[in-house]
Each structure stands twice: as C-alpha cells, then as structure tokens.
Write an enzyme that holds these catalytic residues in place. Structure first.
Site, PDB file in Angstrom:
ATOM      1  N   ARG A  58     -20.382 -79.320  47.204  1.00 38.61           N
ATOM      2  CA  ARG A  58     -20.909 -78.442  48.144  1.00 38.61           C
ATOM      3  C   ARG A  58     -21.749 -78.940  49.163  1.00 38.61           C
ATOM      4  O   ARG A  58     -22.242 -78.369  50.109  1.00 38.61           O
ATOM      5  CB  ARG A  58     -21.222 -77.107  47.500  1.00 38.61           C
ATOM      6  N   GLU A  95     -27.841 -79.093  30.868  1.00 39.85           N
ATOM      7  CA  GLU A  95     -28.151 -78.486  29.626  1.00 39.85           C
ATOM      8  C   GLU A  95     -27.945 -78.930  28.336  1.00 39.85           C
ATOM      9  O   GLU A  95     -28.713 -79.042  27.687  1.00 39.85           O
ATOM     10  CB  GLU A  95     -27.462 -77.092  29.828  1.00 39.85           C
TER      11      GLU A  95
HETATM   12  P1  AMP Z   1     -29.613 -78.715  39.751  1.00 42.80           P
HETATM   13  O1  AMP Z   1     -29.274 -80.151  39.572  1.00 42.80           O
HETATM   14  O2  AMP Z   1     -29.823 -77.887  38.590  1.00 42.80           O
HETATM   15  O3  AMP Z   1     -30.540 -78.758  40.670  1.00 42.80           O
HETATM   16  O4  AMP Z   1     -28.226 -78.176  40.280  1.00 42.80           O
HETATM   17  C1  AMP Z   1     -27.867 -78.298  41.444  1.00 42.80           C
HETATM   18  C2  AMP Z   1     -26.451 -78.407  41.682  1.00 42.80           C
HETATM   19  O5  AMP Z   1     -25.536 -77.656  40.839  1.00 42.80           O
HETATM   20  C3  AMP Z   1     -26.067 -78.462  43.181  1.00 42.80           C
HETATM   21  O6  AMP Z   1     -25.111 -79.370  43.507  1.00 42.80           O
HETATM   22  C4  AMP Z   1     -25.199 -76.925  43.009  1.00 42.80           C
HETATM   23  O7  AMP Z   1     -24.094 -76.867  44.063  1.00 42.80           O
HETATM   24  C5  AMP Z   1     -25.118 -76.552  41.609  1.00 42.80           C
HETATM   25  N1  AMP Z   1     -25.875 -75.429  41.503  1.00 42.80           N
HETATM   26  C6  AMP Z   1     -26.632 -75.167  40.308  1.00 42.80           C
HETATM   27  N2  AMP Z   1     -26.910 -73.934  40.261  1.00 42.80           N
HETATM   28  C7  AMP Z   1     -26.155 -73.170  40.988  1.00 42.80           C
HETATM   29  C8  AMP Z   1     -25.679 -71.835  41.252  1.00 42.80           C
HETATM   30  N3  AMP Z   1     -26.700 -70.642  40.745  1.00 42.80           N
HETATM   31  N4  AMP Z   1     -24.939 -71.277  42.196  1.00 42.80           N
HETATM   32  C9  AMP Z   1     -24.425 -72.251  42.827  1.00 42.80           C
HETATM   33  N5  AMP Z   1     -24.355 -73.836  42.571  1.00 42.80           N
HETATM   34  C10 AMP Z   1     -25.264 -74.145  41.642  1.00 42.80           C
END
Ligand code: AMP
Length: 170
Positions: A58, A95
């Site tokens: 995305r 996770e």
């Molecule tokens: P993080 O690595 O935990 O910062 O997660 C970021 C990535 O996971 C991004 O590429 C987002 O597209 C996806 N992501 C994480 N949490 C969400 C959420 N609540 N809604 C949509 N996409 C998410």
C-alpha cells in the site's frame, strides 16, 4: 476537507483484534487524493528528493504519486523473492517471529536524497527495515512520511533518527 472521512475502519481484519485502516475510499476519490498528496508534498517544504521508496504494497499508491509530483525516481521495496534483479534485504520483527523486505542493489546511489513512504506507521518495524535498506546503499533519508500514524503504537520511536510526517494521526 477532512481526509479521515476517506479512511474506513474495518474491525477484526485481517485477524481478530486488529482495526484495519482501509484506504480504498481515499484511492477512489480524486479530490481527496489530490488533497492528501498536497499535504504530503507541502510537508517537504521544497526540499529536493532524488528517490521515493515505497513499501509493499500500500506504500506503492501514494509513493508513486509522490515520485511523479517531486520529479523523483520510484523504488519499490518488496517481500522476499518478488524482485527479479540482485537484492539486499533487511529483517524486522512481527508479532510472532520475523519477516524481511528487499530492494534492488542498483535502486539508490551513494548520497541520493530519499523520501521513505508507507500508508500506515503502526509499530514502526516496516519503516525501520526500509530505512536500513536505504542507508545500506548510502542514501540520505530526508523524511519518512505516512498517510496515517497510529500514535498509540509509538512506531516513531523506531525511526526517531529521521524526520517523520504523517498526514493524519489517530
Ligand atoms: P508496522 O511495521 O507495524 O509499522 O506496520 C506497518 C505496515 O503494516 C504498513 O505497511 C501497513 O500497511 C500495515 N498496517 C499495520 N497496521 C495496520 C492497520 N491497522 N491498518 C492497515 N494497515 C496496517
């Protein structure tokens, strides 16, 4: 215009307990898209950008729009074994366990001024891995920007060495 009106909450997707931030209403509305792109571009205050790096998948949507608007190259960062040329990789914590991201070795030249983009800053693991890839190739990170930041997850702590901008914060 309130961009939050174009972000749809989907409860328990892709699994129970996750509140998924669906950007498809934003993608589907040209006026909202233009508005959001302007907010992201304005945050750079005219700083020169050579390359925009977008995280699969995305991060590709607005990453590409940003690259076009900034007259910069666009570089896709992808999940393992998706890119056809020689790659470097960086791993990040999930996770449960680890995953990794890859980038082409010829994507960035030493000293390139880079904008890192993704749709959501959640725990910051993805953005941190993307930053590592950029820096491995000698890129200088001008900013990490996001359509939205889930501030309660404190992802910005993981990339605190770089300027961070989010169009929306929850
Ligand atoms: P993080 O690595 O935990 O910062 O997660 C970021 C990535 O996971 C991004 O590429 C987002 O597209 C996806 N992501 C994480 N949490 C969400 C959420 N609540 N809604 C949509 N996409 C998410």
């Amino acid at each position: 215009m309130n961009i939050k009106n174009y972000i749809r909450d989907i409860q328990d997707f892709p699994k129970e307990g996750i509140l998924f931030k669906d950007i498809t209403p934003l993608l589907n509305n040209p006026e909202a898209r233009t508005n959001c792109l302007k907010i992201l571009v304005d945050s750079l205050k005219g700083q020169k950008i050579d390359k925009v790096v977008g995280a699969e998948s995305r991060g590709f949507f607005f990453g590409m729009l940003l690259a076009q608007e900034l007259n910069a190259g666009f570089i896709p960062v992808r999940k393992p074994k998706k890119l056809p040329f020689e790659t470097i990789s960086a791993s990040y914590e999930l996770e449960y366990g680890f995953d990794s991201l890859e980038m082409h070795t010829d994507a960035i030249k030493n000293g390139d001024r880079v904008l890192v983009h993704d749709d959501v800053l959640a725990t910051g693991g993805t953005a941190k891995a993307v930053c590592e890839l950029v820096e491995k190739l000698g890129g200088e990170i001008v900013q990490c920007n996001f359509l939205m930041e889930l501030s309660f997850l404190n992802g910005r702590e993981k990339i605190k060495d770089h300027p961070i901008f989010s169009a929306i914060t929850y």
